[in-house]
Write a protein that holds these residues in place. Sequence first.
Motif, mmCIF file in Angstrom:
data_model
loop_
_atom_site.group_PDB
_atom_site.id
_atom_site.type_symbol
_atom_site.label_atom_id
_atom_site.label_comp_id
_atom_site.label_asym_id
_atom_site.label_seq_id
_atom_site.Cartn_x
_atom_site.Cartn_y
_atom_site.Cartn_z
ATOM 1 N N ALA A 1 16.421 15.886 42.606
ATOM 2 C CA ALA A 1 15.358 14.892 42.430
ATOM 3 C C ALA A 1 14.996 14.172 43.722
ATOM 4 O O ALA A 1 13.817 13.905 43.985
ATOM 5 C CB ALA A 1 15.763 13.875 41.358
ATOM 6 N N ALA A 2 15.998 13.838 44.535
ATOM 7 C CA ALA A 2 15.751 12.977 45.692
ATOM 8 C C ALA A 2 14.655 13.494 46.618
ATOM 9 O O ALA A 2 13.734 12.744 46.976
ATOM 10 C CB ALA A 2 17.049 12.744 46.460
ATOM 11 N N PRO A 3 14.685 14.763 47.051
ATOM 12 C CA PRO A 3 13.638 15.220 47.968
ATOM 13 C C PRO A 3 12.278 15.405 47.316
ATOM 14 O O PRO A 3 11.287 15.635 48.020
ATOM 15 C CB PRO A 3 14.180 16.565 48.485
ATOM 16 N N LEU A 4 12.206 15.308 45.992
ATOM 17 C CA LEU A 4 10.936 15.444 45.289
ATOM 18 C C LEU A 4 10.226 14.109 45.096
ATOM 19 O O LEU A 4 9.097 14.070 44.602
ATOM 20 C CB LEU A 4 11.167 16.089 43.913
ATOM 21 N N ARG B 1 10.642 7.611 50.769
ATOM 22 C CA ARG B 1 12.063 7.808 50.476
ATOM 23 C C ARG B 1 12.953 6.996 51.415
ATOM 24 O O ARG B 1 14.058 6.604 51.043
ATOM 25 C CB ARG B 1 12.416 9.295 50.561
ATOM 26 N N ASN B 2 12.498 6.737 52.615
ATOM 27 C CA ASN B 2 13.298 5.962 53.566
ATOM 28 C C ASN B 2 13.387 4.489 53.200
ATOM 29 O O ASN B 2 14.331 3.802 53.613
ATOM 30 C CB ASN B 2 12.724 6.100 54.974
ATOM 31 N N GLY C 1 8.237 8.247 36.787
ATOM 32 C CA GLY C 1 9.320 8.171 37.754
ATOM 33 C C GLY C 1 10.424 9.161 37.427
ATOM 34 O O GLY C 1 10.767 9.385 36.256
ATOM 35 N N ASP C 2 11.006 9.753 38.467
ATOM 36 C CA ASP C 2 12.008 10.802 38.270
ATOM 37 C C ASP C 2 13.376 10.272 37.855
ATOM 38 O O ASP C 2 14.079 10.891 37.049
ATOM 39 C CB ASP C 2 12.167 11.603 39.568
ATOM 40 N N LYS D 1 0.792 18.279 44.194
ATOM 41 C CA LYS D 1 1.013 18.456 45.619
ATOM 42 C C LYS D 1 2.113 17.503 46.076
ATOM 43 O O LYS D 1 2.507 16.589 45.337
ATOM 44 C CB LYS D 1 -0.265 18.206 46.426
ATOM 45 N N THR D 2 2.581 17.708 47.296
ATOM 46 C CA THR D 2 3.634 16.864 47.848
ATOM 47 C C THR D 2 3.202 15.398 47.831
ATOM 48 O O THR D 2 2.097 15.059 48.239
ATOM 49 C CB THR D 2 3.948 17.284 49.297
ATOM 50 N N GLY D 3 4.098 14.567 47.352
ATOM 51 C CA GLY D 3 3.818 13.134 47.299
ATOM 52 C C GLY D 3 3.317 12.649 45.959
ATOM 53 O O GLY D 3 3.298 11.446 45.699
ATOM 54 N N ASP D 4 2.906 13.583 45.090
ATOM 55 C CA ASP D 4 2.376 13.184 43.783
ATOM 56 C C ASP D 4 3.497 12.842 42.806
ATOM 57 O O ASP D 4 4.630 13.313 42.936
ATOM 58 C CB ASP D 4 1.550 14.317 43.174
#
Length: 294
Positions: A96-99, A106-107, A122-123, A188-191
């Motif tokens: 989940a974390a890198p998604l 994320r930082n 939310g994941d 897409k990435t970030g969604d």
Amino acid sequence: MKAAPFEHHEPSTIDEAVSLLESLERPTILAGGQSLVPMLRFRLARPETIVDINGIDELDYLEEDDDSLRLGALARHADVEEADVVADRYGSFADAAPLVADPQIRNRGTVVGSITQADPKGDWGSVLLAHDGEVVARGPDGERVIPADEFFLLPYDTTLEDGELVTEVRVPTPATREGSAYHKLKRKTGDYAMAGVATRLVFDDEGRIETAGIGLTAVDITNARAREAEDCLEGERPSPELFESAGELAADESNPESDEHGDALYKERMVDVLTQRALGDAAERAGVVRTVTP
């Protein structure tokens, strides 16, 4: 646009933060701020007071003890992504974390903040549910432990009481034959997720599923469990047919809405597929031969 004026408090201890939350009228808590700050900027949120907990060092931890993996209120998504103990033992967390959004978010963004916001897209809420996790809150009357199953009420609404601060979330340490996984569909990435599924499987010595957990993302008014799907798994040996049945039940239990990203029937089908894939990964990580790849 800039934020409307507000009063800013920076407690350095949990007790000081709880005291502020009790004494101030309708305070807003700031941790990572990755949801709050944009809302402030566009004046979608106009709090009169903000309690910024970033100076409370005792909330900044990710650690495992004999009983649980514990994430303090200031543990960032990136901390989970980079933790060796997570990569080695907590497959769903590692998935989940890198998604979550993008590296910048994320930082700074926090796992606890995401869970407490209770966004059904939310994941982390789904991961917490699949692991039978708990939310620990500190308030004027002391500490309270809330099972994840009892935490989410409605979109952006939880069972937290006035004056309470979530200090950590935790999940049980893995059993000897346990595996977990998280699969997510996004445009897409970030969604945010269009649909997501967290799974956890615990096997007995004979290779039967002793405990099953399935958490669903973005397909109901809150993060939710697929309890009928869990029930159909428990006591059974893993097989493609079993995981297919669980996927169908999870899809039936979901309640997605049609939107610009897809209609409800499409999302239900994705729940079915993602459930089967995540169950296959969880079984493999538990040391059981991979049984299904839809």
